[in-house]
Design an enzyme around this catalytic site. Structure first.
Site, PDB file in Angstrom:
ATOM      1  N   HIS A 205       0.815  -1.222   0.000  1.00 38.15           N
ATOM      2  CA  HIS A 205       0.000   0.000   0.000  1.00 38.15           C
ATOM      3  C   HIS A 205       0.847   1.271   0.000  1.00 38.15           C
ATOM      4  CE1 HIS A 205      -3.681  -2.167   0.341  1.00 38.15           C
ATOM      5  NE2 HIS A 205      -3.442  -2.630   1.549  1.00 38.15           N
TER       6      HIS A 205
ATOM      7  N   ASP B 237      -2.868 -10.592  -2.487  1.00 43.25           N
ATOM      8  CA  ASP B 237      -3.470 -10.031  -1.280  1.00 43.25           C
ATOM      9  C   ASP B 237      -4.925  -9.639  -1.583  1.00 43.25           C
ATOM     10  OD1 ASP B 237      -2.267  -8.556   1.479  1.00 43.25           O
ATOM     11  OD2 ASP B 237      -4.097  -7.642   0.688  1.00 43.25           O
TER      12      ASP B 237
ATOM     13  N   HIS C  39      -6.475  -7.078  -0.634  1.00 45.72           N
ATOM     14  CA  HIS C  39      -6.563  -5.636  -0.861  1.00 45.72           C
ATOM     15  C   HIS C  39      -5.722  -5.262  -2.079  1.00 45.72           C
ATOM     16  CE1 HIS C  39      -7.111  -6.238   3.543  1.00 45.72           C
ATOM     17  NE2 HIS C  39      -8.098  -5.377   3.358  1.00 45.72           N
TER      18      HIS C  39
ATOM     19  N   ASP D 110      -4.672 -12.690   3.301  1.00 42.79           N
ATOM     20  CA  ASP D 110      -5.914 -12.239   3.905  1.00 42.79           C
ATOM     21  C   ASP D 110      -7.130 -12.485   3.024  1.00 42.79           C
ATOM     22  OD1 ASP D 110      -4.816 -10.384   2.189  1.00 42.79           O
ATOM     23  OD2 ASP D 110      -4.920  -8.695   3.575  1.00 42.79           O
TER      24      ASP D 110
END
Length: 308
Positions: free
Chosen positions: A126, A163, A165, A244
């Site tokens: 991120h 991931d 996200h 995740d």
């Protein structure tokens, strides 16, 4: 040949509070599982070395690097975004996390190993060129990718991110750079609310709705990632290995299981054998249910080893 496993004790000293899901226990849970499973015997362990400023500047602005150094507290903690804080050990942990990926590149390019897993934190995908966010300070994978290009002279590298996200930071850094192919699956709409509109030719985003299971994930990889990777023929594959998307994870709504992470790892190993002499550098991103995280990393590493 064994997998190189790069980590450092300081990565467990970065602590954003007992409430925070990105906790030091993530690394100890992984280590405990690797020992209990016997997989630890197949790992060649290395202590990470810290990334240097000039290496960070491949992926980040000098303003961002200087800001994090200036923010680093001597005592207590400081907030760098609503989800991310730094304690006195966080900066060094972040330098070691980025440095681990650089070290992994040096190991595979020096033919010390063909595959590397970086068991480090804080995660990185991120972190944008000019901003820390979403638990991430430096973009570990992007720093390593540019080290491969600039220091080792590779012409094509791929970054794949499973991931849950979207890797907004990685996209922000690499979009438009024809030397890097970035492939990403992620839950959408969801944090960080990006990834659906990128038009860069080197970015292959595959947004999936909440509730997506392994069948949907595998279809996206087969349809979008694998043809792009085959056409691009990367000389080194990087994996932003976030776990995740697991059905047990508390922060998202995908329904993947351990075997889905093993499956995608096998597909990437096949491509690495075809175009990159088997070279893969994988680095931990998300994964916040400790038991699911530990099992998923085990599955990922076993797949890197050929499931032997």
């Amino acid at each position: 040949m064994n997998i190189a496993y790069i980590s450092h004790p300081t990565c467990e000293l970065h602590d954003m509070g007992s409430y925070h899901p990105e906790q030091p226990a993530r690394l100890s849970a992984i280590n405990d599982r690797l020992i209990a499973s016997g997989l630890d015997m197949a790992l060649q362990r290395y202590d990470a070395s810290a990334a240097q400023r000039d290496q960070l500047l491949y992926a980040h602005s000098s303003r961002h690097v200087d800001h994090l150094f200036a923010q680093s507290p001597e005592i207590g903690s400081v907030s760098v975004d609503p989800d991310t804080t730094m304690n006195p050990y966080s900066l060094q942990a972040a330098l070691l996390a980025a440095g681990a990926v650089i070290q992994g590149v040096d190991l595979v390019m020096g033919e010390k190993t063909r595959q590397v897993f970086c068991g480090v934190r804080p995660p990185g995908h991120h972190a944008e060129r000019d901003k820390a966010m979403g638990f991430c300070l430096f973009n570990n994978i992007a720093v390593g990718a540019y080290h491969a290009l600039e220091h080792h002279g590779l012409e094509r590298v791929a970054i794949v991110d499973f991931d849950v996200h979207h890797g907004n930071g990685t996209e922000d850094i690499v979009a438009g750079d024809e030397r890097i192919l970035f492939c990403s699956t992620f839950q959408h709409p969801f944090y960080p609310h990006s990834g659906e509109a990128c038009e860069a030719a080197n970015v292959v985003n595959s947004p999936l709705p909440a509730g997506s299971d392994g069948e949907a994930f595998r279809a996206a990889v087969n349809t979008h990632w694998l043809p792009a990777l085959e056409a691009f023929a990367p000389q080194l594959i990087f994996i932003s290995a976030g776990f995740d998307a697991h059905q047990a994870d508390p922060l998202a709504d995908f329904r993947l299981v351990d075997e889905d992470f093993a499956w995608v790892t096998r597909q990437l190993c096949q491509q690495a054998l075809a175009s990159a002499d088997g070279r893969i550098v994988s680095s931990l991103e998300g994964g916040y249910d400790l038991h699911a995280l530990a099992r998923s990393v085990e599955a990922h590493l076993k797949a890197l080893l050929g499931d032997n």
